[in-house]
Design a protein around this motif. Structure first.
Motif, PDB file in Angstrom:
ATOM      1  N   GLU A 304       0.869  -1.070  -0.063  1.00  0.00           N
ATOM      2  CA  GLU A 304      -0.187  -0.076  -0.104  1.00  0.00           C
ATOM      3  C   GLU A 304       0.769   1.285   0.004  1.00  0.00           C
ATOM      4  OE1 GLU A 304      -3.302  -0.158  -0.234  1.00  0.00           O
ATOM      5  OE2 GLU A 304      -3.139  -2.510  -0.296  1.00  0.00           O
ATOM      6  N   TYR A 305       0.152   2.144  -0.778  1.00  0.00           N
ATOM      7  CA  TYR A 305       0.933   3.686  -0.576  1.00  0.00           C
ATOM      8  C   TYR A 305       0.776   4.369   0.712  1.00  0.00           C
ATOM      9  CZ  TYR A 305       2.040   8.371  -2.153  1.00  0.00           C
ATOM     10  OH  TYR A 305       2.512   9.632  -2.329  1.00  0.00           O
ATOM     11  N   ASN A 306       1.835   4.736   1.322  1.00  0.00           N
ATOM     12  CA  ASN A 306       1.977   5.384   2.594  1.00  0.00           C
ATOM     13  C   ASN A 306       2.005   6.862   2.688  1.00  0.00           C
ATOM     14  OD1 ASN A 306       1.742   5.994   5.413  1.00  0.00           O
ATOM     15  ND2 ASN A 306       4.058   5.342   5.788  1.00  0.00           N
ATOM     16  N   LEU A 307       0.862   7.669   2.792  1.00  0.00           N
ATOM     17  CA  LEU A 307       0.912   9.010   2.973  1.00  0.00           C
ATOM     18  C   LEU A 307       1.052   9.857   4.158  1.00  0.00           C
ATOM     19  CD1 LEU A 307       1.268  10.918   0.421  1.00  0.00           C
ATOM     20  CD2 LEU A 307      -1.244  11.337   0.344  1.00  0.00           C
ATOM     21  N   THR A 308       0.775   8.896   5.209  1.00  0.00           N
ATOM     22  CA  THR A 308       0.412   9.451   6.394  1.00  0.00           C
ATOM     23  C   THR A 308       2.071   9.882   7.162  1.00  0.00           C
ATOM     24  OG1 THR A 308       0.748   7.125   7.471  1.00  0.00           O
ATOM     25  CG2 THR A 308      -1.514   8.061   6.948  1.00  0.00           C
ATOM     26  N   PRO A 309       1.920  10.993   8.315  1.00  0.00           N
ATOM     27  CA  PRO A 309       3.059  11.051   8.836  1.00  0.00           C
ATOM     28  C   PRO A 309       3.535  10.070   9.497  1.00  0.00           C
ATOM     29  CG  PRO A 309       1.323  12.734   9.455  1.00  0.00           C
ATOM     30  CD  PRO A 309       0.766  11.599   8.466  1.00  0.00           C
ATOM     31  N   LEU A 310       4.752  10.024  10.040  1.00  0.00           N
ATOM     32  CA  LEU A 310       5.492   8.722  10.607  1.00  0.00           C
ATOM     33  C   LEU A 310       5.196   8.850  12.147  1.00  0.00           C
ATOM     34  CD1 LEU A 310       9.091   8.863   8.859  1.00  0.00           C
ATOM     35  CD2 LEU A 310       6.891   7.478   8.251  1.00  0.00           C
ATOM     36  N   SER A 311       4.993   7.746  12.753  1.00  0.00           N
ATOM     37  CA  SER A 311       4.920   7.576  14.065  1.00  0.00           C
ATOM     38  C   SER A 311       6.074   7.479  14.636  1.00  0.00           C
ATOM     39  CB  SER A 311       4.045   6.288  14.386  1.00  0.00           C
ATOM     40  OG  SER A 311       4.859   5.409  14.105  1.00  0.00           O
ATOM     41  N   SER A 418      -7.448  31.276 -10.576  1.00  0.00           N
ATOM     42  CA  SER A 418      -8.728  30.586 -10.066  1.00  0.00           C
ATOM     43  C   SER A 418      -8.294  29.001  -9.868  1.00  0.00           C
ATOM     44  CB  SER A 418      -9.704  30.465 -11.064  1.00  0.00           C
ATOM     45  OG  SER A 418      -9.337  30.354 -12.422  1.00  0.00           O
ATOM     46  N   VAL A 419      -7.416  28.558 -11.115  1.00  0.00           N
ATOM     47  CA  VAL A 419      -6.855  27.261 -11.132  1.00  0.00           C
ATOM     48  C   VAL A 419      -5.973  26.980  -9.603  1.00  0.00           C
ATOM     49  CG1 VAL A 419      -5.283  25.559 -12.300  1.00  0.00           C
ATOM     50  CG2 VAL A 419      -6.951  26.829 -13.611  1.00  0.00           C
ATOM     51  N   LEU A 420      -5.040  27.994  -9.693  1.00  0.00           N
ATOM     52  CA  LEU A 420      -4.183  27.727  -8.336  1.00  0.00           C
ATOM     53  C   LEU A 420      -5.084  27.813  -7.045  1.00  0.00           C
ATOM     54  CD1 LEU A 420      -1.285  30.198  -9.465  1.00  0.00           C
ATOM     55  CD2 LEU A 420      -1.227  27.593  -9.375  1.00  0.00           C
ATOM     56  N   SER A 421      -6.066  28.277  -6.939  1.00  0.00           N
ATOM     57  CA  SER A 421      -6.813  28.507  -5.593  1.00  0.00           C
ATOM     58  C   SER A 421      -7.476  26.936  -5.511  1.00  0.00           C
ATOM     59  CB  SER A 421      -8.077  29.656  -6.007  1.00  0.00           C
ATOM     60  OG  SER A 421      -8.788  29.797  -4.936  1.00  0.00           O
ATOM     61  N   THR A 422      -8.006  26.714  -6.805  1.00  0.00           N
ATOM     62  CA  THR A 422      -8.582  25.152  -6.600  1.00  0.00           C
ATOM     63  C   THR A 422      -7.456  24.205  -5.998  1.00  0.00           C
ATOM     64  OG1 THR A 422     -10.248  25.881  -8.228  1.00  0.00           O
ATOM     65  CG2 THR A 422      -9.998  23.380  -7.726  1.00  0.00           C
ATOM     66  N   LEU A 423      -6.375  24.356  -6.632  1.00  0.00           N
ATOM     67  CA  LEU A 423      -5.319  23.389  -6.249  1.00  0.00           C
ATOM     68  C   LEU A 423      -4.709  23.711  -4.826  1.00  0.00           C
ATOM     69  CD1 LEU A 423      -3.458  23.313  -9.688  1.00  0.00           C
ATOM     70  CD2 LEU A 423      -4.965  21.619  -8.544  1.00  0.00           C
ATOM     71  N   ILE A 435      -2.094  20.684  -3.383  1.00  0.00           N
ATOM     72  CA  ILE A 435      -2.677  19.907  -2.795  1.00  0.00           C
ATOM     73  C   ILE A 435      -3.464  19.047  -4.034  1.00  0.00           C
ATOM     74  CG2 ILE A 435      -4.473  18.951  -1.290  1.00  0.00           C
ATOM     75  CD1 ILE A 435      -2.139  20.363   0.310  1.00  0.00           C
ATOM     76  N   LEU A 436      -2.804  17.784  -4.324  1.00  0.00           N
ATOM     77  CA  LEU A 436      -3.169  17.069  -5.496  1.00  0.00           C
ATOM     78  C   LEU A 436      -3.744  15.789  -4.993  1.00  0.00           C
ATOM     79  CD1 LEU A 436      -0.073  17.581  -8.045  1.00  0.00           C
ATOM     80  CD2 LEU A 436      -2.362  19.036  -7.718  1.00  0.00           C
ATOM     81  N   ASP A 437      -4.239  14.939  -5.734  1.00  0.00           N
ATOM     82  CA  ASP A 437      -4.722  13.603  -5.468  1.00  0.00           C
ATOM     83  C   ASP A 437      -4.205  12.877  -6.602  1.00  0.00           C
ATOM     84  OD1 ASP A 437      -6.743  13.840  -7.726  1.00  0.00           O
ATOM     85  OD2 ASP A 437      -8.055  14.947  -6.265  1.00  0.00           O
ATOM     86  N   SER A 491     -10.613  12.327  -2.150  1.00  0.00           N
ATOM     87  CA  SER A 491     -10.895  13.467  -1.249  1.00  0.00           C
ATOM     88  C   SER A 491      -9.827  13.259   0.163  1.00  0.00           C
ATOM     89  CB  SER A 491     -12.209  13.494  -0.827  1.00  0.00           C
ATOM     90  OG  SER A 491     -12.134  14.589   0.159  1.00  0.00           O
ATOM     91  N   THR A 492      -9.835  11.849   0.327  1.00  0.00           N
ATOM     92  CA  THR A 492      -9.013  11.352   1.543  1.00  0.00           C
ATOM     93  C   THR A 492      -7.566  11.572   1.178  1.00  0.00           C
ATOM     94  OG1 THR A 492     -10.688   9.783   2.085  1.00  0.00           O
ATOM     95  CG2 THR A 492      -8.599   9.419   2.870  1.00  0.00           C
ATOM     96  N   GLU A 493      -7.191  11.333   0.199  1.00  0.00           N
ATOM     97  CA  GLU A 493      -5.694  11.751  -0.165  1.00  0.00           C
ATOM     98  C   GLU A 493      -5.298  13.210   0.009  1.00  0.00           C
ATOM     99  OE1 GLU A 493      -2.639  11.027  -4.023  1.00  0.00           O
ATOM    100  OE2 GLU A 493      -4.520   9.831  -3.966  1.00  0.00           O
ATOM    101  N   ARG A 494      -6.045  14.031  -0.369  1.00  0.00           N
ATOM    102  CA  ARG A 494      -5.956  15.357  -0.301  1.00  0.00           C
ATOM    103  C   ARG A 494      -6.039  15.622   1.142  1.00  0.00           C
ATOM    104  NH1 ARG A 494      -9.766  15.672  -4.643  1.00  0.00           N
ATOM    105  NH2 ARG A 494     -11.228  16.661  -3.351  1.00  0.00           N
ATOM    106  N   ASP A 495      -7.013  15.138   2.045  1.00  0.00           N
ATOM    107  CA  ASP A 495      -7.126  15.382   3.235  1.00  0.00           C
ATOM    108  C   ASP A 495      -5.495  15.151   4.127  1.00  0.00           C
ATOM    109  OD1 ASP A 495      -9.451  16.278   3.505  1.00  0.00           O
ATOM    110  OD2 ASP A 495     -10.423  14.392   3.957  1.00  0.00           O
TER     111      ASP A 495
END
Length: 794
Positions: A304-311, A418-423, A435-437, A491-495
């Motif tokens: 699995e791809y790990n994107l979370t902060p390290l513990s 406007s594009v940069l704002s969405t990103l 912030i990309l997904d 959406s979860t990935e962006r979070d």
């Protein structure tokens, strides 16, 4: 019939080229019509195609510097390095100019010239929403080169409409200078690390300041900080060992200041997991990416791809792994700020790659401080805030090198507000400006906009996978849409990314926000139904999918236009087969497998000071008598004499004094009883495959001129590492490496050939003890034998 989809690609570096190739050749002809816009008049981005390049204002990497990942990782799946560089020049870590050659070859094979629009700088893009997707108007100005080679911008703005836009303009667009109070007051002493990539750059800096000594301060950790500090140290060491010696390098000090704890890792690391042998386990020293990107390091099952902060537990486990891999001796000189955090709430350590840095620290050429530079005053005194909030000052500063990386902001200047704002664009966070997904490829709210290679650490395999992911989405006839489940996942990935951004100043943010290379490759391959190719072995019971993860193991099948007889399909298959065969020859020892990594490891670890004890025995002996490095039972001999001397020996690094060699030491040996009786030799490291006969480490005597190599002595052919050796009495965690002499000139008038033998005892990646035995016959056939046995310890 669905019309072709027009795609504008901004940037002709590695990510732009692989995106264009993917769009052209991974789908039926006519699916996509890509156009690559590049502001320079050459392809390659940061990678130069030769020693010098013209027609561009983008900074480039020093042509002679080597990659810090192997040629198997710095490559795409469908072009083998053997097709680009001849065998005599083929190295495990290519030079930057060779990477430029690789990209030119790649473009020549896979990208028609009409696709590349060189000298076209995109200045603005406009998105017009049309139903599910949108249309992109791309505006650009042309750049031309006049008769004097000077770049001139055209005043006319041209434009064209496209269905999709891909940003491949790079993450390293502009040098970043830190916002340190007082830095501007000493601007005449400040340079970016990109200006001191070579020792000549360092020399020019010192000459510009006009100083006869003082402190050279490097600010910034990670890769560029270690590289800059090492380059300065090499320049200072060379000053003492290359004529004319007008100033000693020891009159300067190198201070490296890093805000985070870090490990510095050499390019070759020990590994035991790829062999077929059952009776004994042989340790190899393999490129660091083979070791780090080993699938065996991940838990069983789908990766699995790990994107979370390290513990905290993960951070401590990581530090323990590095300590066991590198060894206790190296950990003392190659880790910084690690132990002080272990009992508290540790920060994730940064990783820097450098063969010489740790030994420069051991020898005192580089002094390391973990802390943040809080201010600089006009009298060139620098104040550092330490992790415990105490302050430390460094005065008498000669020069300041900011190794604080690059910012990607100018590479995004053509996107609309406007594009940069969405990103969720942020100029306050160069680590995560967007912030990309889609694993860094897109944003669900702008599905016709893509990104390839836009993150720190853009490994080439990840770029290729990102390009495939974008293309597979856009190739659908119904348009670039996502299911409800996919939208939730994105959406979860962006979070997750937002949590990393908010933790910008926190202690658990890793060095590379998208640094899980194995997870990225494996998860994208699974999403795209791309199987991982096995590496064949001679052992039917061995692991059918041994690591490492490299791009050539991930090629879609069928590759091209659903026609397996297609010429390009045949080419791709041949290139991948060549790479996988070369990989197998590298990771599985055999009679024809030259142990390049071990020779490099030994040479690197000799750097610095040693104590030695030399025993010389002169014996009149029968032809059956022998002497070995680790004697057991003495052989019957005739009368003999034995003398023992002690002293100190030092391997001083300097710039190579002759072309064709990778690195060079001046070896000085001084006996304890007679400090004036200095002995000097020149040791050189050879890269490439032609050193199989003579050895990778070559040694010259110094004759009349104390600064130049005189007569050639011999080479050192290094064997494999053995984990156990009863005679050497070494335990687990140590390795024994035996070496013999190669390329010895036969002295015919004396009818003998001197015999050298070596044994190196390694702990992790450090040589902690080594023995050199030289046996020479004297007095002709009826004479005796002189045996010199020298034991070196730190």
């Amino acid at each position: 019939m669905v019309p072709p989809k027009k795609v504008a690609i901004i940037g002709a570096g590695p990510s732009g080229l692989v995106t264009a190739k993917t769009l052209l050749h991974s789908f039926p002809e006519g699916t996509f019509i890509p156009s690559v816009f590049e502001k320079n008049h050459r392809i390659g981005g940061l990678w130069p195609a030769g020693i010098s390049s013209h027609g561009g204002d983008q900074p480039q990497i020093n042509p002679w510097i080597r990659t810090n990942l192997s040629r198997f990782t710095v490559a795409f799946s469908d072009l083998a390095w053997e097709s680009v560089v001849g065998e005599e020049e083929l190295s495990m870590f290519p030079q930057a100019r060779q990477v430029g050659m690789y990209l030119e070859k790649y473009a020549g094979l896979y990208i028609p010239k009409g696709v590349l629009r060189l000298g076209k700088e995109v200045v603005r893009t406009v998105r017009e929403v049309d139903g599910v997707g949108g249309r992109w108007t791309v505006q650009w100005v042309s750049k031309r080169v006049d008769g004097d080679g000077v770049l001139c911008e055209g005043s006319e703005v041209e434009s064209e409409q496209f269905d999709y836009l891909v940003v491949t303009s790079g993450y390293f667009a502009k040098a970043h200078f830190p916002d340190i109070p007082g830095l501007a007051s000493v601007a005449d002493k400040v340079v970016h690390s990109s200006e001191v990539q070579t020792t000549n750059g360092v020399q020019q800096l010192l000459e510009r300041t006009g100083s006869k000594g003082g402190k050279v301060v490097v600010i910034g950790g990670s890769m560029s900080g270690v590289e800059a500090a090492s380059t300065v140290a090499l320049n200072l060491s060379t000053m003492d060992f290359r004529p004319p010696v007008v100033q000693s390098g020891r009159e300067f000090e190198v201070h490296h200041i890093c805000s985070r704890p870090f490990w510095t890792v050499p390019t070759y690391l020990p590994h035991t997991g790829f062999q077929d042998t059952k009776d004994s386990q042989i340790t190899q020293f393999l490129p660091l990416d083979f070791v780090f990107y080993d699938l065996a390091r991940r838990p069983p099952g789908p990766v699995e791809y790990n994107l979370t902060p390290l513990s905290t537990q993960q951070i401590r486990k990581s530090n323990a792994y590095f300590r066991s891999l590198l060894g206790d001796d190296y950990a003392k000189i190659g880790s910084f700020g690690i132990d002080s955090n272990e009992n508290d709430d540790p920060q994730p350590p940064w990783i820097a790659i450098g063969d010489d840095y740790a030994e420069y620290v051991r020898s005192g050429f580089i002094k390391v401080t973990i802390g943040r530079v809080s201010s600089i005053d006009s009298s060139s005194t620098l104040t550092i805030t330490l992790p415990n909030s105490e302050q430390q000052t460094i005065s008498d500063i000669t020069a300041i090198i900011t190794a604080t990386g690059y910012t990607p902001f100018s590479a995004l200047s053509f996107l609309s507000p406007s594009v940069l704002s969405t990103l969720e664009y942020s100029t306050k966070d160069p680590f995560l400006p967007l912030i990309l997904d889609g694993k860094g490829t897109s944003h669900a709210d702008i599905p016709d906009l893509g990104f390839v290679g836009f993150y720190r650490g853009p490994y080439w395999g990840a770029m290729e996978m990102q390009a495939r992911s974008l293309a597979s989405t856009w190739a659908r006839d119904s348009g670039p849409y996502f299911s409800h489940e996919q939208l939730l996942q994105r959406s979860t990935e962006r979070d997750f990314l937002r949590s990393l951004r908010s933790n910008n100043q926190g202690s658990h943010r890793s060095q590379f926000p998208m640094g899980d290379y194995i997870g990225l490759m494996e998860s994208l391959a699974r999403d795209l139904n791309i199987p991982r190719a096995p590496i064949s072995t001679n052992d039917p019971d061995s692991n059918p999918n041994p690591s490492p993860v490299i791009p050539s193991r991930y090629i879609p099948s069928p590759f091209l236009t659903h026609n397996p007889e297609d010429r390009l399909s045949t080419l791709v298959d041949r290139q991948r087969t060549s790479t996988l065969q070369s990989l197998q020859n590298t990771i599985i020892p055999g009679p024809s497998n030259y142990n390049l990594g071990m020779g490099n490891t030994i040479f690197r670890a000799l750097h610095g000071a040693w104590k030695y004890t030399r025993t010389i025995t002169t014996t009149t002996m029968s032809s059956s008598s022998t002497t070995s490095i680790f004697p057991t039972t003495p052989h019957p001999t005739s009368p003999s004499s034995t003398t023992t001397t002690t002293g100190h020996a030092t391997f001083h690094p300097r710039r190579t004094s002759s072309p064709g060699y990778e690195k060079e030491y001046v070896y000085d040996e001084i006996p304890t009883e007679s400090l004036k009786s200095k002995t000097r030799s020149i040791y050189r490291l050879v890269e490439g495959t032609w050193s199989k006969t003579n050895g990778q480490i070559l040694i010259w005597n110094v004759d009349m001129d104390p600064y130049h190599a005189g007569s050639f002595s011999h080479g050192v052919i290094v064997g494999l590492a053995e984990e156990k050796d009863e005679k050497a009495e070494v335990g687990m965690g140590r390795y024994v490496v035996r070496a013999t002499a190669g390329g010895i000139p036969i002295q015919r008038e004396r009818a003998f050939e001197p015999r050298y033998e070596y044994v190196f005892v390694l702990e992790g990646v450090s040589v902690v003890e080594w023995v050199c035995l030289l046996r020479e016959r004297v007095g002709g056939g009826g004479g005796g034998v002189v045996v010199s046995r020298t034991v070196y310890t730190r």
